[in-house]
Motif scaffolding. Structure first.
Motif, short mmCIF file in Angstrom:
data_model
loop_
_atom_site.label_atom_id
_atom_site.label_comp_id
_atom_site.label_asym_id
_atom_site.label_seq_id
_atom_site.Cartn_x
_atom_site.Cartn_y
_atom_site.Cartn_z
N GLU A 1 0.83 -1.21 0.00
CA GLU A 1 0.00 0.00 0.00
C GLU A 1 0.86 1.26 0.00
O GLU A 1 0.57 2.23 -0.70
N VAL A 2 1.93 1.24 0.75
CA VAL A 2 2.84 2.39 0.80
C VAL A 2 3.51 2.59 -0.55
O VAL A 2 3.62 3.73 -1.05
N LEU A 3 3.96 1.53 -1.18
CA LEU A 3 4.61 1.64 -2.50
C LEU A 3 3.64 2.17 -3.56
O LEU A 3 4.02 3.00 -4.39
N ILE A 4 2.40 1.72 -3.52
CA ILE A 4 1.40 2.22 -4.48
C ILE A 4 1.13 3.70 -4.23
O ILE A 4 1.03 4.48 -5.18
N ALA A 5 1.05 4.11 -2.98
CA ALA A 5 0.81 5.52 -2.66
C ALA A 5 1.98 6.39 -3.14
O ALA A 5 1.79 7.47 -3.70
N VAL A 6 3.21 5.92 -2.95
CA VAL A 6 4.39 6.66 -3.41
C VAL A 6 4.41 6.74 -4.93
O VAL A 6 4.74 7.78 -5.51
N LEU A 7 4.04 5.66 -5.60
CA LEU A 7 3.98 5.66 -7.06
C LEU A 7 2.97 6.67 -7.58
O LEU A 7 3.27 7.45 -8.49
N ILE A 8 1.78 6.70 -6.99
CA ILE A 8 0.74 7.65 -7.41
C ILE A 8 1.20 9.09 -7.15
O ILE A 8 1.03 9.98 -8.00
N LEU A 9 1.82 9.33 -6.01
CA LEU A 9 2.32 10.67 -5.69
C LEU A 9 3.41 11.09 -6.68
O LEU A 9 3.44 12.23 -7.14
N SER A 10 4.30 10.15 -7.03
CA SER A 10 5.38 10.46 -7.98
C SER A 10 4.83 10.82 -9.35
O SER A 10 5.30 11.77 -9.99
N VAL A 11 3.85 10.07 -9.83
CA VAL A 11 3.25 10.37 -11.13
C VAL A 11 2.60 11.75 -11.11
O VAL A 11 2.75 12.54 -12.04
#
Length: 115
Positions: free
Chosen positions: A11-21
């Protein structure tokens, strides 16, 4: 059973990915906006120089209007004057060449000056 609450690593990795995009999209749009503002300023300066040349030509008699060129700052201004079909007015054309990040850009302006 474990009763602790929290986020999993996925969940943390997906949140970081969405924030980065989202941040990359924001940075990209800021770059486009900056480029557009720069182009607008350059075109505004070119338009002002062309308008200045038209006013100089309007202050002359029709017989004394001639073409020419001049450098004003980082801009090169060239102009030509030709009589229209009736001979009662002149068609003035001004080209303003300005430097850009990828070379140069030429903007053309035309007007009719009554004699």
């Amino acid at each position: 059973m474990n009763d602790e609450r929290g986020f999993t690593i996925v969940e943390v990795l997906i949140a970081v990915l969405i924030l980065s995009v989202g941040l990359l999209a924001l940075v990209g749009s800021a770059a486009v906006t900056t480029r557009m503002i720069s182009q607008g300023q350059r075109y505004s300066e070119a338009s002002a120089l062309a308008n200045e040349r038209f006013e100089i030509l309007r202050s002359q008699t029709c017989a004394s209007m001639t073409g020419g060129s001049a450098t004003q700052g980082r801009f090169t201004v060239t102009w030509s004057v030709v009589p229209d079909a009736t001979g009662r007015s002149r068609i003035a054309s001004v080209r303003v060449v300005s430097p850009t990040a990828s070379g140069t850009r030429a903007d053309d302006f035309r007007t009719v000056i009554l004699c």
